[in-house]
Scaffold this active site. Structure first.
Site, PDB file in Angstrom:
ATOM      1  N   GLY A  71      59.725 -27.280  27.140  1.00  0.00           N
ATOM      2  CA  GLY A  71      60.807 -26.333  27.342  1.00  0.00           C
ATOM      3  C   GLY A  71      62.154 -26.966  27.586  1.00  0.00           C
ATOM      4  O   GLY A  71      63.191 -26.326  27.426  1.00  0.00           O
ATOM      5  N   ARG A  72      62.160 -28.237  28.002  1.00  0.00           N
ATOM      6  CA  ARG A  72      63.442 -28.939  28.208  1.00  0.00           C
ATOM      7  C   ARG A  72      63.315 -30.419  27.881  1.00  0.00           C
ATOM      8  O   ARG A  72      64.188 -31.200  28.212  1.00  0.00           O
ATOM      9  CB  ARG A  72      63.901 -28.766  29.652  1.00  0.00           C
ATOM     10  CG  ARG A  72      62.886 -29.267  30.650  1.00  0.00           C
ATOM     11  CD  ARG A  72      63.352 -29.115  32.044  1.00  0.00           C
ATOM     12  NE  ARG A  72      62.247 -29.355  32.955  1.00  0.00           N
ATOM     13  CZ  ARG A  72      62.413 -29.514  34.248  1.00  0.00           C
ATOM     14  NH1 ARG A  72      63.610 -29.460  34.755  1.00  0.00           N
ATOM     15  NH2 ARG A  72      61.375 -29.712  35.026  1.00  0.00           N
ATOM     16  N   ASP A 125      66.777 -22.670  30.887  1.00  0.00           N
ATOM     17  CA  ASP A 125      67.989 -23.142  30.207  1.00  0.00           C
ATOM     18  C   ASP A 125      67.817 -24.483  29.514  1.00  0.00           C
ATOM     19  O   ASP A 125      68.706 -24.937  28.795  1.00  0.00           O
ATOM     20  CB  ASP A 125      69.155 -23.226  31.205  1.00  0.00           C
ATOM     21  CG  ASP A 125      68.834 -24.075  32.436  1.00  0.00           C
ATOM     22  OD1 ASP A 125      67.936 -24.941  32.344  1.00  0.00           O
ATOM     23  OD2 ASP A 125      69.470 -23.870  33.483  1.00  0.00           O
ATOM     24  N   ARG A 140      62.642 -40.778  28.975  1.00  0.00           N
ATOM     25  CA  ARG A 140      61.322 -41.243  29.399  1.00  0.00           C
ATOM     26  C   ARG A 140      60.497 -41.592  28.166  1.00  0.00           C
ATOM     27  O   ARG A 140      60.737 -41.083  27.073  1.00  0.00           O
ATOM     28  CB  ARG A 140      60.631 -40.182  30.260  1.00  0.00           C
ATOM     29  CG  ARG A 140      60.416 -38.834  29.556  1.00  0.00           C
ATOM     30  CD  ARG A 140      59.831 -37.810  30.507  1.00  0.00           C
ATOM     31  NE  ARG A 140      59.362 -36.621  29.801  1.00  0.00           N
ATOM     32  CZ  ARG A 140      58.696 -35.635  30.381  1.00  0.00           C
ATOM     33  NH1 ARG A 140      58.444 -35.684  31.672  1.00  0.00           N
ATOM     34  NH2 ARG A 140      58.280 -34.590  29.676  1.00  0.00           N
ATOM     35  N   ASP A 161      48.426 -28.674  31.103  1.00  0.00           N
ATOM     36  CA  ASP A 161      49.554 -29.076  30.259  1.00  0.00           C
ATOM     37  C   ASP A 161      50.263 -30.305  30.812  1.00  0.00           C
ATOM     38  O   ASP A 161      51.120 -30.886  30.136  1.00  0.00           O
ATOM     39  CB  ASP A 161      50.548 -27.925  30.096  1.00  0.00           C
ATOM     40  CG  ASP A 161      51.051 -27.386  31.417  1.00  0.00           C
ATOM     41  OD1 ASP A 161      50.231 -26.854  32.177  1.00  0.00           O
ATOM     42  OD2 ASP A 161      52.255 -27.487  31.708  1.00  0.00           O
TER      43      ASP A 161
END
Length: 720
Positions: A164-165, A198, A250, A392
């Site tokens: 998601g980000r 976001d 990362r 996950d």
């Protein structure tokens, strides 16, 4: 200008030096199915029309895909590098002359910041074209993507989750070692998997992940790694208001998770589940295809087994035949129940003896199980709490990933919950091994048809027939259960216990792996942990203090009581020592007596100086506790604000992240011996000695010592 047919050059991002050369095209994206919407326009040629970023990053349900192409949001305006991990940069294969920032040109610095903050497509065309001239390595091009996966969150399947980000920038391969790496930007903006979020990351959580990934790796536990962290001008809104934003670069050999399999399993998408499983076998674990001769030999064995069973059945009486049939049915039920027991942490029954063939999918599950056991054994030995062990967040490579509300233990408390969102204590410290088993059970469900098919797994027509008939598919699952139970027993339970014994014996100075005795765990380690729990002993301080325990020429604890009292007094708080110090000394004998006896029985172990040196090489002097992380966050945040306000004030914390990163990577204290400079530093009214190593970096200093009262028991949330 050459390019992959899967990624038009007009759609790609150039990767400048000093970043390592990309593998182009990416093995992951060229081997697995892409999100249909984001793949539009990815045909090469003059007519290729890139999909608008606004459409690529629109949150939506993504089907029939392992990933989606998506470009990081451009946050390069005003972004700057907070820290660069030069030690790990070497592992990536970055040229030795470019490992340190001081050796970069201004242009190289600017281009690196642009790429790592989403503005890579702003790199001037001249620079981009210059990058194409690197021999025969191919173009320095990348097309970022986000992974699609599902997962169980706090025990319940949550459907589509995904990155998601986090956006994977590109793959690279170290030219010397051949090791593959996937660079990922966390906090890089919205993706199709952002749902209502976001896509950003706040500075505080980014600092925590950047530092802890390196700390865990340095403590000899599998982990993702950190390459860089950048400050951005993005103001991120969270529960407590606006916070400064950041991006972490990362890195891991692969970011595939248990949930990557689950999303296809629960959607009944067998085609893509198979494709993903094949990819992991081939590209992640490099498992060979099943040998037709080997499978044919097994088939013959299996045929003989059934012929013998049939002969036995024909020779039996009708009553005996009925009983045998009932026994077979009961054994199947027992095996299925045993699998459930395994993942719940209950004792596992050994499967019935009958021919079993482990195909490459069973071997893949075995590898994942083995690596997971080693990872969680490491967590328990170093006192690390992950905080959110959802499926996950479980890597197929047995790596610690997705650092959120983690914590290293302060006082030893097996029931400690570091995530204050975990109100039921599902992911408490003592639950971690059992949760890993439970998560492996969820992964096994997704693979059971392939595992159960055994030697016929590549007979696609036969397998499809089995899967289309509920009764036949049931036999696949039953066949898989025996293999899964055996793997969970041998590759998780046995591996976990063996590795945990070895780690804990090394921490307590009881010798290397070849010196481990079965009774060490039950007579020394477990009683010592119980004593620590009863008396609120600092977990990490315990082992450093124990290294100072001297047996000298004594043969028994009674002859060495001055050492015992000194050890206990050092570990107890003054208040507890005054209230019940002598009682704690007496209770300590439960583990100190067998510990002392065990040491004096060995000439190697009873050498106090050598034992101390060995213990201090595995027990850290510096630990990234939550109070340390919180102090670093506060000071780095203040330093970032000074930089952004162009303050003229002297900033002693400008290189704080680099200094603490060095501590995380060198936690055992041996570097202090080569320190060349000692300073007196006053922090919050407390004066402490700060030693600096030969590189001028702070060697632990204020971040080592008793946990301050305000820093005890800090919990974090999933919000970041």
């Amino acid at each position: 200008m050459s390019s992959s047919p899967s990624v038009p050059t007009s759609f790609a991002t150039p990767i400048p030096s000093p970043l390592p050369h990309p593998r182009y095209p990416s093995r992951f994206t060229s081997s697995l199915p892409c999100d249909e919407i984001s793949s539009l326009g990815h045909e090469d040629g003059a007519d290729a029309v890139p999909v608008p970023d606004s459409l690529l990053s629109t949150p939506r349900m993504v089907r029939n895909a392992v990933y989606s192409y998506v470009n990081p949001e451009d946050q390069s305006e005003g972004a700057f590098l907070l820290s660069w991990n030069k030690e790990f940069a070497k592992d990536l294969g970055i040229n030795d002359s470019k490992l340190e920032k001081k050796n970069w040109t201004a242009e190289e610095y600017q281009n690196l910041v642009k790429v790592l903050s989403g503005g890579g497509r702003k790199i001037p065309k001249a620079e981009y074209e210059k990058q194409q001239q690197e021999g025969n390595k191919g173009p320095r091009l990348a097309q970022p993507w986000a992974h699609c996966y599902g997962g169980h969150q706090f025990g319940y399947y949550a459907g589509q989750l995904g990155d998601g980000r986090a956006i994977s920038l590109y793959e690279t391969v170290n030219p010397e070692t051949g090791e593959p790496w996937e660079l990922q930007l966390k906090g890089a903006g919205k993706t199709p998997y952002s749902r209502f979020a976001d896509g950003y990351a706040v500075l505080r959580s980014s600092i925590r992940e950047y530092l802890c990934a390196e700390a865990v790796a340095a403590l000899n536990v599998g982990s993702s790694r950190s390459l860089a962290i950048l400050s951005t001008e993005t103001m991120v809104v969270r529960e407590d208001g606006g916070e400064p934003g950041a991006i972490v670069c990362r890195v891991a050999p692969s970011w595939i998770r248990f949930g990557s399999f689950e999303i296809f399993f629960y959607r009944k998408d067998r085609k893509n589940l198979r494709r993903l499983a094949e990819y992991v076998c081939d590209e992640v674990f490099h498992l060979p295809k099943d040998d037709p001769q080997e499978t044919a030999h097994f088939t013959e064995q299996f045929r003989k087994f059934h012929l013998n069973k049939a002969a036995e059945a024909a020779a039996s009486t009708p009553m005996e035949t009925q009983t045998a049939s009932e026994d077979a049915s009961e054994s199947t039920t027992t095996a299925t129940a045993a699998v459930e027991g395994a993942v719940e942490g209950a004792p596992v029954a050994e499967p019935q003896h009958k021919p079993k063939y482990r195909n490459r999918f069973a071997k893949m599950f075995e590898q994942i199980t083995h690596r997971t056991a080693i990872m969680v054994s490491g967590w328990q030995a170093i006192g690390f709490c992950h905080g959110v062990m959802n499926t996950d967040n479980m890597s197929v490579l047995g790596l610690t990933i997705d650092y959120g509300p983690y914590a290293f233990l302060d006082t030893y408390d097996p029931t400690w919950v570091c995530n204050h969102s975990d109100t039921e204590g599902r992911y408490s410290f003592q639950q971690q091994p059992g949760i890993c088993l439970w998560n492996l059970g969820r992964l096994a469900l997704t693979l059971e048809n392939y595992i159960g098919a055994q030697e016929r797994v590549d007979d696609r027509e036969w397998l499809q027939q089995q899967e289309s008939d509920p009764e036949k598919e049931k036999h696949l699952k039953e066949a898989a259960s025996d293999i899964v139970i055996e793997i969970l027993n041998k590759s998780f339970r046995d591996v976990f216990l063996k590795d945990y014994r070895e780690r804990m014996n090394a921490k307590m100075g009881l010798g290397a792996a070849d010196q481990v005795r079965d009774q060490d765990l039950t007579t020394i380690v477990v009683p010592a942990l119980k004593w620590m729990d009863d008396h609120e002993i600092d977990f990490h301080a315990f082992f450093r203090a124990l290294a100072e325990y001297k047996v000298q020429t004594t043969e028994s604890v009674d002859q060495n009581m001055d050492q015992v009292e000194a050890l206990v007094k050092r570990l107890l708080s003054p208040t507890i020592w005054q209230a019940g110090g002598q009682s704690a000394v007496e209770e300590a004998k439960d583990w100190i007596m067998p510990y002392h006896t065990r040491i004096v029985q060995s000439d190697e172990l009873k050498d106090d100086q050598a034992r101390r040196a060995r213990m201090n090489k595995v027990n850290p002097a510096f630990v990234l506790r939550n109070w340390v992380a919180q102090r670093v966050i506060e000071r780095v945040t203040e330093s970032v604000m000074k930089t952004r306000e162009q303050s003229k004030e002297e900033d002693p914390d400008k290189d704080l992240l680099d200094r603490v990163l060095w501590m995380c990577q060198h936690p055992f204290g041996e570097e202090q011996q080569s320190s060349t400079k000692v300073e007196q530093v006053t922090v919050d009214g407390v004066t402490c000695e700060v030693k600096r190593n030969d590189a001028g970096l702070e060697a632990y200093g204020e971040f080592v010592g008793p946990v301050p009262e305000w820093g005890q028991g800090i919990q974090c949330s999933c919000s970041s």
